[in-house]
Write an enzyme that holds these catalytic residues in place. Structure first.
Site, mmCIF file in Angstrom:
data_model
loop_
_atom_site.group_PDB
_atom_site.id
_atom_site.type_symbol
_atom_site.label_atom_id
_atom_site.label_comp_id
_atom_site.label_asym_id
_atom_site.label_seq_id
_atom_site.Cartn_x
_atom_site.Cartn_y
_atom_site.Cartn_z
ATOM 1 N N GLY A 17 0.786 -1.254 0.054
ATOM 2 C CA GLY A 17 -0.078 -0.083 0.056
ATOM 3 C C GLY A 17 0.873 1.137 0.134
ATOM 4 N N ASN A 19 1.610 3.222 -2.774
ATOM 5 C CA ASN A 19 0.626 4.027 -3.563
ATOM 6 C C ASN A 19 -0.295 4.666 -2.670
ATOM 7 O OD1 ASN A 19 1.953 4.386 -6.324
ATOM 8 N ND2 ASN A 19 2.250 2.117 -5.974
ATOM 9 N N ASN A 112 -5.457 2.581 -13.207
ATOM 10 C CA ASN A 112 -4.531 1.714 -12.596
ATOM 11 C C ASN A 112 -3.164 2.171 -12.761
ATOM 12 O OD1 ASN A 112 -3.677 -0.854 -11.500
ATOM 13 N ND2 ASN A 112 -2.997 -1.293 -13.737
ATOM 14 N N HIS A 114 0.414 0.983 -13.383
ATOM 15 C CA HIS A 114 1.435 -0.185 -13.599
ATOM 16 C C HIS A 114 2.898 0.444 -13.776
ATOM 17 C CE1 HIS A 114 2.501 -4.087 -15.573
ATOM 18 N NE2 HIS A 114 3.476 -3.194 -16.557
HETATM 19 C C1 GRF Z 1 3.331 -0.862 -7.644
HETATM 20 O O1 GRF Z 1 4.514 -1.060 -8.359
HETATM 21 C C2 GRF Z 1 2.268 -0.669 -8.591
HETATM 22 O O2 GRF Z 1 2.834 -0.107 -9.745
HETATM 23 C C3 GRF Z 1 1.799 -2.263 -8.926
HETATM 24 O O3 GRF Z 1 1.816 -2.824 -7.792
HETATM 25 C C4 GRF Z 1 2.762 -2.210 -6.959
HETATM 26 C C5 GRF Z 1 2.082 -1.807 -5.541
HETATM 27 O O4 GRF Z 1 3.061 -1.358 -4.524
HETATM 28 N N1 GRF Z 1 0.582 -2.318 -9.634
HETATM 29 P P1 GRF Z 1 2.075 -0.812 -3.311
HETATM 30 O O5 GRF Z 1 1.291 -1.718 -2.778
HETATM 31 O O6 GRF Z 1 1.458 0.357 -3.758
HETATM 32 O O7 GRF Z 1 3.294 -0.308 -2.517
#
Ligand code: GRF
Length: 198
Positions: A17, A19, A112, A114
Site C-alpha cells: 500500500g 501508492n 490503474n 503499472h
Molecule cells: C506498484 O509497483 C504498482 O505499480 C503495481 O503494484 C505495486 C504496488 O505497490 N501495480 P504498493 O502496494 O502501492 O506499495
C-alpha cells in the site's frame, strides 16, 4: 484547487500500500482534492489495510474464495464501493484481474498504476521483464482500466533511466518514487475536471 467537494475514492489494494499512502499524503498536504471513502483488499493480511485503518480510513477485505464465482466476487466489490458512494476507483497494487462484470459497474471511472511504460511489459513482474529485455528507459504508467489487462487508454507516464547495474529491486525502487508522484498528480487532475475525462 476547485470548489467541488472532494472526489470520493475507492482504493483497491493487495499488498503493502505505498501508492495508497502516497494518495493519503497528497490529500493531507492539500495537493489532492479527494476523500478516501473506502479501501478494499482481496487479501485480509495486506499491510495496506492496517495502514488505512491506522488513519481511520474505512477499509475491508473481501476474499474471492468466499464467493461462488468471480462474477459474484466482483459484484460484491462493486456493491461495497457503491455503498461508500465511490466516484473514482483507483487500483493501487490490486493483484486481481477484473472482468467486465466489475468494469461495467464503474465504466470509465477506474484507473490503474503499472510499473512499466505501457504498452511494453504489461502483466506481472514488469520491472523484471524490462531488465530482461534490456531497455534503457522504463518507468510507470497510469491508465484507465478496460477489459484488456494493462491495456486501457494511457493518462500519464513517467520515465526512469535503467542503470547498467540495476537489479529488479533497485529499478523497482526508482520507479516506485515516480509512481508515488504520478498517481496523486493524475487523481488531482481528474478531480479538478470531474466528471469530465482527462
Ligand atoms: C506498484 O509497483 C504498482 O505499480 C503495481 O503494484 C505495486 C504496488 O505497490 N501495480 P504498493 O502496494 O502501492 O506499495
Amino acid at each position: 484547487m476547485s470548489e467541488r467537494p472532494p472526489l470520493r475514492l475507492g482504493i483497491l489494494v493487495s499488498g503493502r500500500g505505498s501508492n495508497m499512502a502516497a494518495i493519503f499524503q497528497a490529500i493531507d498536504e492539500g495537493r489532492l482534492n479527494a476523500w478516501p471513502a473506502l479501501v478494499l483488499s482481496d487479501k485480509p493480511a495486506a499491510p495496506a489495510l492496517e495502514k488505512a485503518q491506522a488513519r481511520n480510513t474505512a477499509a475491508l477485505a473481501l476474499r474471492r474464495k468466499d464467493y461462488p464465482d468471480q462474477a459474484a466476487f466482483e459484484l460484491a466489490l462493486a456493491a461495497e464501493l457503491k455503498k461508500a458512494q465511490v466516484e473514482l476507483v483507483v487500483l493501487a497494487g490490486f493483484m486481481c484481474l477484473l472482468s467486465p462484470v466489475f468494469i461495467n459497474e464503474f465504466e470509465g471511472r477506474i484507473i490503474n498504476i503499472h510499473p512499466a511504460l505501457l504498452p511494453s511489459f504489461p502483466g506481472l513482474d514488469a520491472q523484471k521483464q524490462a531488465l530482461d529485455y534490456g531497455v534503457k528507459i522504463s518507468g510507470c504508467t497510469v491508465h484507465y482500466v478496460t477489459e484488456v489487462m494493462d491495456g486501457g487508454p494511457i493518462i500519464a507516464q513517467a520515465a526512469v533511466q535503467v542503470a547498467p547495474d540495476d537489479s529488479v529491486e533497485t529499478l523497482s525502487a526508482r520507479i516506485l518514487e515516480q509512481e508515488h508522484r504520478l498517481l496523486p498528480e493524475v487523481i488531482a487532475a481528474i478531480a479538478e475536471r470531474w466528471p469530465e475525462k482527462v
